[in-house]
Design a protein around this motif. Structure first.
Motif, mmCIF file in Angstrom:
data_model
loop_
_atom_site.group_PDB
_atom_site.id
_atom_site.type_symbol
_atom_site.label_atom_id
_atom_site.label_comp_id
_atom_site.label_asym_id
_atom_site.label_seq_id
_atom_site.Cartn_x
_atom_site.Cartn_y
_atom_site.Cartn_z
ATOM 1 N N THR A 45 0.846 -1.194 0.000
ATOM 2 C CA THR A 45 0.000 0.000 0.000
ATOM 3 C C THR A 45 0.881 1.243 0.000
ATOM 4 N N HIS A 46 0.283 2.355 -0.407
ATOM 5 C CA HIS A 46 0.993 3.642 -0.462
ATOM 6 C C HIS A 46 0.311 4.608 0.501
ATOM 7 N N PRO A 47 0.807 4.693 1.728
ATOM 8 C CA PRO A 47 0.078 5.406 2.787
ATOM 9 C C PRO A 47 -0.019 6.911 2.607
ATOM 10 N N PHE A 48 0.787 7.489 1.719
ATOM 11 C CA PHE A 48 0.748 8.937 1.564
ATOM 12 C C PHE A 48 -0.201 9.389 0.453
ATOM 13 N N GLU A 49 -0.806 8.457 -0.253
ATOM 14 C CA GLU A 49 -1.724 8.834 -1.325
ATOM 15 C C GLU A 49 -2.995 9.452 -0.760
ATOM 16 N N PRO A 50 -3.543 10.475 -1.415
ATOM 17 C CA PRO A 50 -4.800 11.070 -0.950
ATOM 18 C C PRO A 50 -5.965 10.135 -1.230
ATOM 19 N N PRO A 51 -7.089 10.313 -0.529
ATOM 20 C CA PRO A 51 -8.284 9.529 -0.861
ATOM 21 C C PRO A 51 -8.656 9.752 -2.326
ATOM 22 N N GLU A 52 -9.084 8.701 -2.978
ATOM 23 C CA GLU A 52 -9.396 8.802 -4.402
ATOM 24 C C GLU A 52 -10.465 9.855 -4.665
ATOM 25 N N TRP A 53 -11.437 9.973 -3.748
ATOM 26 C CA TRP A 53 -12.527 10.917 -3.970
ATOM 27 C C TRP A 53 -12.052 12.366 -3.956
ATOM 28 N N ALA A 54 -10.915 12.628 -3.281
ATOM 29 C CA ALA A 54 -10.471 14.007 -3.118
ATOM 30 C C ALA A 54 -9.665 14.525 -4.300
ATOM 31 N N VAL A 55 -9.115 13.627 -5.108
ATOM 32 C CA VAL A 55 -8.137 14.024 -6.114
ATOM 33 C C VAL A 55 -8.740 14.951 -7.162
ATOM 34 N N ASP A 56 -9.932 14.672 -7.618
ATOM 35 C CA ASP A 56 -10.550 15.498 -8.665
ATOM 36 C C ASP A 56 -11.736 16.301 -8.151
#
Length: 682
Positions: free
Chosen positions: A214-225
């Motif tokens: 897993t990549h713990p620093f990635e933002p939630p998918e819903w927040a990206v766009d």
């Protein structure tokens, strides 16, 4: 959708999440990466410098903690300061091992100190990934830096895990018996913000050991766009009855616009509630008097939860403005701290930072003596504020951290670990001005893009010379007494040439030069509650172009309430019933195009486009979607009238925003404020 606090069958709510930092111990978190000469310090009285410290996680305010050195590089005499929350300034480059003696035992922490470097040099970036091949975890890194550098990469296993890295840089799968985090740091003239992967053990159908990466620093998918909408909470609802309920009644406006995230400015009990005059900033709510109670003039906690539910019914997430750098001077803790006769004086006198403790002169920012800064060097303060974080993380979808630069980096690292472990969809947005890339990589997902904002401000000033007419001058007059945070800071776009529209592309390029974490997202805004209205300051033509920039450049676009309807005062009431309908339709089209065209999404590439215009107030760039190959060319014009722009690019002549044919007979394009043109697929 798995909304937080969503009503379930029978009207019941989800069980509350369990909040715990790390493994629940007092271990102080991940390895630290610093520079000799800077170190890990919490400078009192410095309004501009990011703070940091060494602190136990899951702190017990009544427990004893102590820091000491276990190992240090040859020639070092550096020692952590005394106290449960310590500072540490490495004096020799190399690797240090510190020990935290806590009630649950001794915890070790790695501090990697890099040599002093030129702060103006570009900072490298690193991306860490891992794959599982033939029973081994293979780590792979990609490092880059602006210019001619060739960064090296160093790998570290979290001190809370056994160091399983073998000489060849791999890890045996069967050796991983607990979630294990590995960090990568790129090193050139300077060191990067770290990246990380987490290796989570499991078993397959044959009961063989496996690992999930897993990549713990990635933002939630819903927040990206997401498209964000900020409201000044006490100025947005119906002015005859300004409550949570009437805010909920206005959500159809946000839904029709296409808003994904509602950022509510503070709605807790505060000294600056309804009736606060504009010379004191209006009813802003940023001086809290009770962290666990909503302003009764807005309604009850049940009313707030009903508002959140109403947002969720429209697929709108809710972001809470977390104000924990300071309190009001009317907060009961501060009143106890300054009153030696108060029965709780001894308990609370060390809850605040002091410019002069004997005189009870608080440490504040910008002379705002009514908002004293909290003292994060006191474990009891941290314990209390983690309780505040836990309480509100159960009720909203994310935090926007006010004055994030004033709170130590170590605390934000713990907050991020704590809330995202309980809910991997939780969202974190920071306010640091000037923006600090250290806030990425395990602290915040998204950052205020103050560099782009200031470039837009400078460009507006260059093109229009400032206020454009008497009506705009009068509209801004009501805000003259309201000191804005943004006005107090050094120009974040210093060094950028804002005399030409190319400044906005230079501002985006600056993210990479500063070494922003590859997963960091950026909040793009024309105005907010701390700035004057762009429409008022620079006129309609410039506002249309600036708004279009935030919806076509890489990042998450934000609207400040009334930007789309023609509100002219910084914190004026929303102009319900008096909308500028043409302006509103313009922003509706921008949002619709931003959401519908893949080349305008967050992961689309940004490319410069060769062009020739009859004004320096115009700029052209392309966005290209790697997945679909689709490409658009965007041309912005910040000046009055129409610019004629020749493009060295094959594009369709129809403006995707309006459907109009904008190609002139001589092959140039006519651009009032913005045109978006379909390009050849890449």
């Amino acid at each position: 959708m798995d909304w937080r606090r969503m009503r379930m069958d029978g009207g019941e709510t989800e069980p509350e999440a369990s909040f715990e930092s790390g493994d629940g111990s007092h271990h102080p978190g991940p390895p630290r990466f610093v520079t000799v000469g800077e170190g890990i310090v919490d400078p009192n009285g410095n309004e501009m410098e990011t703070r940091d410290d060494l602190a136990p996680w899951n702190p017990d305010g009544d427990a004893a903690y102590a820091w000491r050195i276990l190992e240090s590089p040859d020639g070092s005499t550096a020692e952590p300061t005394d106290g449960p929350v310590a500072e540490f300034e490495p004096d020799v480059p190399g690797e240090y091992t510190l020990a935290l003696d806590a009630p649950d035992g001794t915890h070790e922490l790695t501090v990697r100190a890099f040599p002093e470097a030129d702060e103006d040099a570009p900072r490298p970036r690193v991306e860490l990934d891992a794959t599982v091949v033939e029973g081994r975890v293979q780590l792979s890194t990609t490092a880059s830096v602006v210019g001619d550098g060739d960064p090296d990469v160093e790998l570290y296993v979290d001190d809370r895990n056994e160091d399983l890295l073998e000489a060849d840089g791999t890890i045996p799968v069967d050796a991983i018996d607990e979630p294990t985090r590995v960090y990568a740091v790129a090193v050139d003239e300077r060191h990067s913000v770290p990246d990380a992967v987490e290796l989570v053990p499991g078993t397959d159908q044959m009961d063989h050991p496996t690992v999930c990466v897993t990549h713990p620093f990635e933002p939630p998918e819903w927040a990206v766009d997401s498209v964000v909408y900020e409201i000044f909470t006490r100025r947005f609802p119906d002015q005859d009855e300004p409550t949570f309920e009437t805010i909920a009644d206005r959500l159809d406006h946000l839904e029709r616009l296409g808003i994904d995230v509602l950022w509510l400015t503070p709605f807790l009990e505060a000294e600056s509630g309804f009736g606060t005059p504009m010379e004191f900033g209006g009813p802003h709510g940023y001086n809290t008097t009770d962290y666990f109670s909503v302003d009764p003039d807005l309604g009850t906690m049940a009313d707030l939860e009903a508002l959140v539910d109403a947002c969720h019914e429209r697929d709108i997430r809710v972001v809470f403005d977390l104000v924990i750098n300071h309190t009001s001077d009317a907060h009961p803790f501060y009143e106890a701290a300054v009153d030696e006769t108060h029965p709780d004086h001894e308990r609370y006198r060390d809850w605040y930072r002091w410019a002069d403790v004997d005189a009870r002169d608080p440490d504040t920012y910008f002379g705002w003596e009514d908002i004293p800064n909290l003292h994060f060097g006191n474990p009891a303060v941290r314990e209390y504020l983690l309780g505040v974080v836990d309480y509100w993380a159960e009720r909203v979808d994310g935090f926007r951290a006010d004055v994030a630069w004033g709170v130590p980096l170590s605390f934000w690292t713990e907050v991020s670990d704590r809330v995202t472990d309980a809910d991997g969809e939780f969202f974190l947005l920071d306010e640091t001005l000037p923006s600090d890339v250290e806030m990425g990589g395990g602290r915040f997902h998204t950052h205020h893009d103050d560099v782009l904002h200031d470039a837009l401000e400078g460009l507006g000033e260059s093109v229009t010379g400032g206020v454009t007419d008497e009506s705009a001058d009068e509209a801004g007059a009501a805000d003259d007494g309201a000191d804005a945070v943004a006005d107090e800071f050094t120009d974040s776009a210093a060094g950028l040439d804002t005399s030409t529209a190319d400044a906005i592309l230079a501002a985006v390029d600056d993210r990479r030069r500063r070494g922003a974490h590859p997963d960091s997202e950026w909040l793009l805004y024309v105005e907010n509650h701390d700035t004057d209205r762009y429409l008022t300051e620079y006129g309609r033509d410039a506002q249309l172009a600036a708004g279009a920039a935030t919806f076509t450049l890489p990042g998450s676009p934000m609207l400040y309430y009334g930007q789309e309807t023609g509100v002219t005062g910084r914190r004026d009431p929303m102009n319900w019933g008096a909308f500028d309908e043409d302006l509103l339709e313009y922003y509706r089209r921008l949002i619709d195009l931003r959401k519908s065209h893949p080349a305008l999404r967050a992961d689309a590439d940004l490319e410069r486009v060769a062009s020739d215009a009859d004004t320096d107030a115009a700029v052209a760039f392309a966005r290209a979607d790697p997945a679909s190959g689709r490409r658009v060319v965007v041309v912005l014009h910040f000046g009055e009238g129409t610019a004629m722009v020749d493009l060295d690019e094959s594009v369709d002549g129809t403006d995707l925003l309006t459907g109009a044919d904008v190609l002139a007979s001589d092959g140039a394009f006519a651009v009032d404020s913005v045109v978006v043109l379909e390009g050849d697929e890449s």
